[in-house]
Scaffold this active site. Structure first.
Site, PDB file in Angstrom:
ATOM      1  N   ASP A 100       0.846  -1.190   0.000  1.00 31.34           N
ATOM      2  CA  ASP A 100       0.000   0.000   0.000  1.00 31.34           C
ATOM      3  C   ASP A 100       0.891   1.253   0.000  1.00 31.34           C
ATOM      4  O   ASP A 100       1.862   1.301  -0.744  1.00 31.34           O
ATOM      5  CB  ASP A 100      -0.946  -0.065   1.209  1.00 31.34           C
ATOM      6  CG  ASP A 100      -2.114   0.881   1.132  1.00 31.34           C
ATOM      7  OD1 ASP A 100      -3.081   0.569   0.419  1.00 31.34           O
ATOM      8  OD2 ASP A 100      -2.075   1.925   1.798  1.00 31.34           O
ATOM      9  N   HIS A 298      -5.928  -7.489  -1.091  1.00 33.02           N
ATOM     10  CA  HIS A 298      -4.954  -6.443  -0.770  1.00 33.02           C
ATOM     11  C   HIS A 298      -4.112  -6.767   0.457  1.00 33.02           C
ATOM     12  O   HIS A 298      -2.937  -6.439   0.501  1.00 33.02           O
ATOM     13  CB  HIS A 298      -5.693  -5.123  -0.567  1.00 33.02           C
ATOM     14  CG  HIS A 298      -4.797  -3.934  -0.578  1.00 33.02           C
ATOM     15  ND1 HIS A 298      -3.971  -3.633  -1.642  1.00 33.02           N
ATOM     16  CD2 HIS A 298      -4.577  -2.961   0.338  1.00 33.02           C
ATOM     17  CE1 HIS A 298      -3.284  -2.526  -1.378  1.00 33.02           C
ATOM     18  NE2 HIS A 298      -3.629  -2.097  -0.185  1.00 33.02           N
TER      19      HIS A 298
END
Length: 321
Positions: A100, A298
């Protein structure tokens, strides 16, 4: 062996770190809305394999200081924290692992201080050349058509207040939405002006197959205490990052790179360009391995812990034979 916890004065902030094991240092960088705790399974695996695994809470997260101004959240500023951490542990270099905005930070660290980087292991967020215009320009265009969390995060105080109203509900929804169990880009079906929590799906009751109730409670407890402003300021600094990287516009990190991603990761699908892997292969000179993890999203290090740990250990074995 359990992690030990302490603070490092970086010259900019008082940074909390968790560390476990002895040996070559491996430093983990989280994203939003996370803390260094999202790496606790990797710390255990790497320490057992003979490495010194370190997971800081980055600026604005967990027990690390949260500065007041946006410029204090640029990648340039936070890279200074990482270099101070290397100095603190008396290490010339480390392997860095990121996901991220922690991944974006490490791509820039590889440009700014390659001599301190033994290698990068990046999860889900591939390297891409610097865009012709600031990222905020493109976000504003997209947000004219549908809800976009990147644009929603920009105005100081708005998302901060909304997310703080129901921190546990927001976190459970966003973790689920970003996982391989949901198609995150469905949130784009909501119109501009939607609150993020209202654009997110209802999450199943915890525990989930990849996240225990105790793990969620640890993460949520930090945000219940701190709020979300520190993490949101990272997004508000992204256009400033673009300005500060003008000198690197036509370069890519030349350090060894290993890339692993979840098959259902939304960043790979909707935020990294049309052909992110081909682009990265074309411009990153020392890209040594790319691995896709089936069905994961993710938070791939939690959703597919064994696969990520195996990839990490294999990468480290090449970097430290």
């Amino acid at each position: 062996m359990a992690p030990t916890h302490r603070f490092v004065d970086t010259g900019g902030v008082r940074m909390h770190i968790a560390e476990q094991g002895r040996g070559h240092p491996v430093i983990f960088c989280h994203g939003f809305p996370h803390t260094g705790y999202v790496w606790h399974r990797q710390l255990a695996a790497l320490s057992a394999a003979g490495y010194r695994a370190i997971a800081p809470d980055l600026r604005g997260a967990g027990r690390t200081d949260a500065p007041d101004t946006i410029d204090e959240y640029t990648n340039e500023a936070v890279a200074g924290d990482l270099l101070a951490l290397l100095d603190d542990i008396d290490a010339d270099q480390a392997v860095f692992v990121g996901v991220d905005f922690g991944a974006a930070l490490l791509w820039e660290l590889g440009l700014r201080a390659p001599e301190r980087v033994r290698g990068l292991v990046v999860l889900n967020n591939p390297f891409a050349p610097r865009s012709p215009k600031p990222p905020g320009y493109y976000w504003a265009k997209m947000a004219e058509r549908h809800f976009l969390h990147l644009q929603y995060f920009q105005e100081p105080g708005v998302a901060d207040a909304h997310l703080a109203e129901q921190p546990r509900e927001f976190l459970s929804r966003v973790y689920y939405a970003l996982s391989g169990d949901f198609h995150y880009l469905d949130v784009w079906q909501h119109p501009p002006g939607t609150r993020y929590i209202d654009a997110l799906p209802q999450a199943p009751e915890l525990p989930w197959p990849w996240l225990s109730t105790a793990e969620f409670d640890t993460l949520a407890g930090d945000f219940e205490r701190t709020g979300f402003t520190g993490g949101l300021n990272w997004y508000r600094a992204i256009d400033r990052n673009w300005e500060l990287t003008a000198d690197y516009a036509n370069t890519a990190p030349a350090v060894p790179v290993y890339f692993v991603y979840g098959e259902n990761d939304p960043d790979m699908e909707g935020f990294s360009g049309r052909d992110p892997l081909d682009t990265m292969r074309a411009v990153v000179p020392d890209l040594r391995a790319v691995r896709r993890v089936p069905k994961a999203g993710h938070l791939v290090q939690l959703e597919a812990t064994d696969a990520v740990n195996e990839f990490l250990l294999g990468s480290l074995a090449e970097l430290h034979p």
